[in-house]
Design an enzyme around this catalytic site. Structure first.
Site, PDB file in Angstrom:
ATOM      1  NE  ARG A  19     -62.553 -18.040 -75.564  1.00 10.17           N
ATOM      2  CZ  ARG A  19     -61.241 -17.821 -75.708  1.00 10.17           C
ATOM      3  NH1 ARG A  19     -60.743 -16.613 -75.487  1.00 10.17           N
ATOM      4  NH2 ARG A  19     -60.436 -18.784 -76.100  1.00 10.17           N
ATOM      5  CD  GLU A  72     -64.974 -13.205 -80.062  1.00  9.66           C
ATOM      6  OE1 GLU A  72     -65.099 -12.288 -79.239  1.00  9.66           O
ATOM      7  OE2 GLU A  72     -63.918 -13.822 -80.275  1.00  9.66           O
ATOM      8  CG  HIS A  82     -60.774 -12.692 -79.460  1.00  9.44           C
ATOM      9  ND1 HIS A  82     -61.736 -13.660 -79.242  1.00  9.44           N
ATOM     10  CD2 HIS A  82     -59.720 -13.039 -78.695  1.00  9.44           C
ATOM     11  CE1 HIS A  82     -61.258 -14.553 -78.382  1.00  9.44           C
ATOM     12  NE2 HIS A  82     -60.044 -14.195 -78.040  1.00  9.44           N
TER      13      HIS A  82
HETATM   14  C1  GLV Z   1     -57.429 -16.345 -76.850  1.00 10.02           C
HETATM   15  O1  GLV Z   1     -58.497 -15.855 -76.672  1.00 10.02           O
HETATM   16  C2  GLV Z   1     -56.996 -17.546 -76.227  1.00 10.02           C
HETATM   17  O2  GLV Z   1     -57.800 -18.213 -75.548  1.00 10.02           O
HETATM   18  O3  GLV Z   1     -55.823 -17.897 -76.396  1.00 10.02           O
END
Ligand code: GLV
Length: 325
Positions: free
Chosen positions: A238, A267, A285
């Site tokens: 993250r 982000e 991401h």
């Molecule tokens: C993606 O970042 C998730 O947490 O599924």
């Protein structure tokens, strides 16, 4: 009267069909992230929200959605949801664990390999017409095979990343709150070590921890300084787990060799300092973004929501205290 489900982002048609079989659905085909006020207005009379990590689910939203019974996140991470606020209001919160493990592990490897072997940098070089001929010392990278892989966060996805290391003959070091059992460690050729030891010894450091105040800037200037000058850092966890400013500085000064980054602090905004660097592979991401996996995630979120609406305990309940509270 049919239950109302609000789906905050564009999903696959079969997911909407599944939801429509059990509820009235309001979706967001434009896929534009909804502002907090827009979401509150749309969900004011909703029984369920199928939402994404781009939605902030907090007390101010919940207070405006008195009928809400479930918030079904289409993600395994759930730092966008205030769980305590949900529990206090008896709103169940769910996530989508399991379905994205292998796909996310694949992508962590894509970043490892891409950063180590300078794949995106090499493509830019070629596309920009700078390639005039073969050279022995052209775009030299670092070897992945037989290198030491360090994984911080050895849950399901961390272990899927470690499994792939066997094919590259890589020993694995890992840090995790709890130690794996001996058979799993043996199977993964993995050794449980302190974080500082991992940082100093690993050739690749992959982050796979959830974001929380405890993991905020887990990797900052001091941790980067412990890493080898030949090491590669990969963040598929993250934004905020890494201090992006400090990372940019380490990459600029080459105190580490390279990085592969899928997630950013704040982000979709990100520090433009990354763009000036050749030794970083950047992605927006997308670690879980294969068609099958993103569909599986949305389908699982729909299932979680429908379970709650039909009075069943959802399979991925995050706040058991909200069940029948
Ligand atoms: C993606 O970042 C998730 O947490 O599924």
């Amino acid at each position: 009267m049919a239950h109302k489900v609000v789906v905050t982002r564009e999903v696959f048609d079969d997911v909407l069909e599944r939801l429509r079989a059990g509820a009235t659905v309001v979706d967001n085909p434009s896929d534009r992230p909804l502002a907090p006020d827009e979401l509150a207005v749309l969900a004011a009379d909703a029984d369920a929200l199928v939402c994404a990590l781009t939605d902030r689910i907090d007390e101010s939203l919940l207070a405006r959605c008195p009928k809400l019974k479930v918030v079904a996140n289409i993600a395994v991470g759930y730092n966008n949801i205030d769980l305590a606020a949900c529990t206090a209001r008896g709103v169940m919160a769910t996530n989508t664990p399991g379905v994205l493990d292998e796909t996310t592990a694949d992508f962590a490897w894509a970043l490892m390999l891409g950063a180590a072997r300078r794949v995106t940098e090499a493509e830019r070089y070629l596309r920009e017409g700078r390639w005039t001929g073969w050279q022995l010392k052209q775009l030299l990278g670092v070897d992945v095979h037989h290198a030491t892989l360090g994984i911080i966060g050895m849950g399901r996805i961390g272990q899927a990343i470690a499994r792939r290391a066997q094919g590259f003959s890589m020993p694995v070091l890992y840090c995790n709150r709890s130690r794996l059992d001996a058979a799993t460690e043996r199977g993964l050729n993995a050794r449980w070590v302190a974080r500082d030891e991992l940082l100093a010894a690993a050739d690749f450091v992959v982050l796979m921890v959830p974001y929380s105040p405890a993991t905020h800037h887990l990797i900052g200037a001091a941790e980067l300084a412990r890493m080898k000058p030949t090491a590669v850092l990969v963040n598929t966890a993250r934004g905020g787990v890494v201090d992006d400013r400090a990372l940019i500085e380490a990459l600029r000064q080459r105190t580490i060799a390279a990085a592969g980054i899928d997630v950013f602090e704040g982000e979709p905004a990100f520090d433009r300092g990354f763009l000036a660097l050749d030794n970083v592979v950047l992605a927006p991401h997308i670690a879980s973004s294969s068609t099958a996996t993103r569909r599986g995630m949305a389908m699982l979120a729909a299932r979680n929501a429908l379970c709650v609406l039909s009075g069943e305990r959802p399979p991925n309940l995050l706040n058991p205290d909200a069940w029948k509270s």
